[in-house]
Design an enzyme around this catalytic site. Structure first.
Site, PDB file in Angstrom:
ATOM      1  N   TYR A  48       0.680  -1.274   0.065  1.00 60.63           N
ATOM      2  CA  TYR A  48      -0.011   0.095  -0.059  1.00 60.63           C
ATOM      3  C   TYR A  48       0.942   1.216   0.040  1.00 60.63           C
ATOM      4  O   TYR A  48       0.657   2.279  -0.817  1.00 60.63           O
ATOM      5  CB  TYR A  48      -0.874   0.030   1.141  1.00 60.63           C
ATOM      6  N   ASP A  49       1.723   1.182   1.081  1.00 60.39           N
ATOM      7  CA  ASP A  49       2.902   2.482   0.951  1.00 60.39           C
ATOM      8  C   ASP A  49       3.733   2.737  -0.261  1.00 60.39           C
ATOM      9  O   ASP A  49       3.941   3.706  -0.777  1.00 60.39           O
ATOM     10  CB  ASP A  49       3.668   2.463   2.293  1.00 60.39           C
ATOM     11  N   LYS A 127      -9.512 -19.757  22.381  1.00 60.97           N
ATOM     12  CA  LYS A 127      -8.673 -19.075  21.057  1.00 60.97           C
ATOM     13  C   LYS A 127      -9.154 -17.895  20.832  1.00 60.97           C
ATOM     14  O   LYS A 127     -10.081 -17.964  20.273  1.00 60.97           O
ATOM     15  CB  LYS A 127      -8.483 -20.090  20.258  1.00 60.97           C
ATOM     16  N   ARG A 143       2.672  -8.799  16.352  1.00 67.56           N
ATOM     17  CA  ARG A 143       3.280 -10.144  16.114  1.00 67.56           C
ATOM     18  C   ARG A 143       4.154 -10.195  14.965  1.00 67.56           C
ATOM     19  O   ARG A 143       5.147 -10.799  14.751  1.00 67.56           O
ATOM     20  CB  ARG A 143       2.119 -11.430  16.079  1.00 67.56           C
TER      21      ARG A 143
END
Length: 630
Positions: A48-49, A127, A143
């Protein structure tokens, strides 16, 4: 308005940004930005950038869109940092069958260490379906890829609290929103809780809804160690599996998409260990409740870099788990023949992990169309077991493009070289990665790339040379059959990178983990890439050299071959400490057990963790003590 077909092609990099008009480019940036802010990004932050937003700034710097949206670079395209601990994925099971096989592996490992099977203890936790992160007490990280993430400590600065009012620094967890709060106050504005959770992190300035959720402690960071649990013996899990799953799924007031099962016995966890992707002592059970019966419009053959022909089922557009599904893989043509997957057939469809479209079964078989010739090079196809293959490896366009794309994907230290870019290079007679590295801005502009795009691409090539990568990753990027990341690392623990092309069959077969057939394939594969390897190697890639096993054995320091766990905040990066420890012959582990020799502690380590280590006979030492010994 930009058509869905063009959007799909842009997402899969089948259309180049240079082929878009200014208006189409602006429209796609808007679509991508909205999807990103909704928590369901359709392209990577880097693409995107680097590709789309950069092109829009270059072409139309006064475009109102650039003033109305927050550039991604201010949030997630910032420089990635090493996580204090590697955050592996969790292996997933969608049927009891796979959980049962996992239990069989537990029992096999238990027998290897003399653990009575009746004493295998299991715990189960919900979870969470949130935004994963790691809190070391000072900073909160995304993460990322499991090794490197972005610093998002700002969410704590905004007032976000830890679940159960616990202290900071409890490691891995997820940012979530209470389900009851979401349904009462936010469901009218957001389709899924995950969409709102993403806004807590990605918005530069929080809106009133997010601020209120944080103030009311409805939005929280939940460390996994704080989750409620079910625990019991493995026999009870087998006997009451469905009841246990149902019980755990409703333990918390958060969005949950499954149950995580893991071994409690410390010695058994150590014995099972981990691979590159996940811990073997852990598995997540996830039910696919959303299913649909879908008609197949056609089956299209696609050619992979290895020559394998994959059947792709083009489907009647179907809304499933919040996404419109238009295609799904048929895996291989042996399965197509066996199940009758053809135009007009009806299949039962789900989304694995609510992400990947998956055909569960063919409900209405139809006659199948098996191609005789490669759709890319038109050469005759051959059967190899259940797989239909194109053996024209040297001149099949799809295979050449696939191999070049794979190189940049595995190297993983560059942006911009997706399939659309590579296909355009191929159209201008580029047939190898070494030819790509020989390009300059002028060549790229002459091929039809924009000047800004050309400059960015050359910048990324330079970055991929200067930014350090492991030598085994560099080798794996050449895509030799049977030479994945693990086998490449194993090979380079026995022989230097510059020596492997002189190895014979016997020398490779003598390496632990390589059978004779694998060794034969590897020797042939290395010979096939030798010239290309030599041409690329001369560019001086910044390669981190794997330490040879025989060199490690000459080390004589006190901690050589000892098992060590690092915990707490260190004066050095914990990731760097682990990497260095491995390079000097120390076995690094992530969890405490009786088999661990030393626990190296930094600041802010809980007394319980230290006590547990001492109870198991593990020697506890400070970072300063550790450094003095090495």
């Amino acid at each position: 308005m930009l058509s869905q077909d063009i959007v799909d092609k842009l997402i899969h990099q089948e259309v180049l940004v240079d082929e878009l008009s200014d208006e189409e480019l602006a429209q796609f940036c808007q679509i991508a930005n909205l999807a990103y802010r909704a928590g369901k990004p359709i392209i990577s932050d880097q693409d995107y950038d680097f590709i789309y937003l950069a092109a829009l700034k270059d072409r139309d710097p006064n475009n109102p869109l650039l003033k109305s949206i927050e550039p991604e670079g201010q949030v997630f395209s910032e420089e990635k940092v090493l996580l204090p601990e590697v955050m592996l994925s969790i292996d997933k099971a969608y049927l009891w069958d796979k959980v049962s096989k996992w239990i069989e592996r537990l029992e096999k490992s238990a027998m290897q260490i003399g653990l009575d099977l009746s004493n295998i203890q299991i715990k189960a936790t919900p979870k969470l379906d949130g935004f994963a992160g790691f809190d070391d007490g000072n900073r909160l990280y995304t993460r990322g890829d499991g090794k490197k993430g972005s610093d998002i400590s700002r969410v704590f600065e905004r007032g976000l609290c830890v679940f159960n009012d616990a202290e900071r620094g409890l490691g891995a967890g997820e940012i979530v929103i209470k389900k009851s709060y979401f349904e009462k106050y936010l469901a009218h504005s957001f389709e899924y809780p995950r969409n709102f959770q993403a806004s807590l992190i990605k918005e530069k300035t929080l809106d009133k809804q997010a601020q209120k959720a944080i103030i009311n402690k409805a939005a929280l960071f939940v460390p996994f160690v704080q989750l409620p649990t079910w625990s019991g013996l493995v026999a009870e899990l087998v006997a009451k599996f469905d009841q246990i799953v149902a019980q755990v799924l409703v333990m918390v007031d958060f969005d949950v998409d499954g149950v995580v099962f893991e071994v409690i016995n410390a010695d058994l966890k150590t014995q099972m260990g981990a691979n590159r992707k996940f811990h073997r002592w852990q598995i997540a059970f996830k039910e696919n409740k959303d299913k649909a019966q879908v008609q197949v419009l056609s089956v299209t053959p696609q050619v992979g870099r290895s020559g394998k022909i994959t059947p792709v089922a083009e489907l009647e557009p179907t809304l499933l788990s919040g996404a419109t599904i238009v295609r799904a893989t048929g895996h291989h043509y042996g399965l197509v023949k066996e199940q009758g997957l053809g135009a007009g057939s009806v299949v039962e469809l789900t989304r694995s992990g609510l992400v990947i479209p998956k055909i569960i079964s063919v409900l209405k078989p139809m006659p199948v169309d098996i191609p005789d010739n490669c759709p890319s090079c038109d050469k005759p196809l051959v059967w190899e077991s259940d797989f239909l293959m194109c053996t024209n490896r040297k001149s099949c366009p799809a295979q050449i493009v696939g191999k070049m794309t794979y190189f940049f994907k595995i190297l993983a230290n560059n942006d911009g070289f997706g399939i659309a870019t590579i296909e355009k290079l191929y159209a201008h007679d580029i047939r190898s990665v070494s030819q790509i590295y020989a390009l300059n801005v002028e060549y790229l502009v002459a091929m039809g790339f924009g000047e800004k795009t050309s400059m960015n691409l050359i910048s990324q090539l330079n970055r991929s040379v200067s930014e350090q990568v492991e030598d085994w990753r560099f080798l794996a990027a050449f895509g030799v059959h049977r030479m994945g990341l693990g086998n490449c690392e194993n090979l380079l623990k026995s022989h230097h990178l510059n020596d492997i092309f002189d190895l014979n069959l016997e020398q490779v077969a003598n390496i632990d983990g390589f059978a004779e057939l694998t060794a034969q394939i590897i020797v042939q594969g290395l010979a096939s890439i030798a010239d290309e390897f030599n041409q690329l190697y001369q560019y001086g890639f910044n390669l981190e050299t794997t330490i040879l096993t025989k060199d490690l054995q000459t080390l004589t320091h006190e901690l050589f071959n000892k098992k060590v766990v690092f915990t707490g905040k260190m004066s050095h990066s914990r990731g760097d400490m682990k990497k260095h420890a491995k390079s000097i012959g120390i076995k690094v582990s992530t969890s405490i057990s009786a088999k661990i020799d030393y626990l190296v502690i930094g600041d802010k380590v809980g007394q319980n963790k230290i006590q547990d280590a001492e109870n198991l006979g593990v020697v506890v030492m400070t970072e300063a003590d550790y450094l003095s010994k090495i």
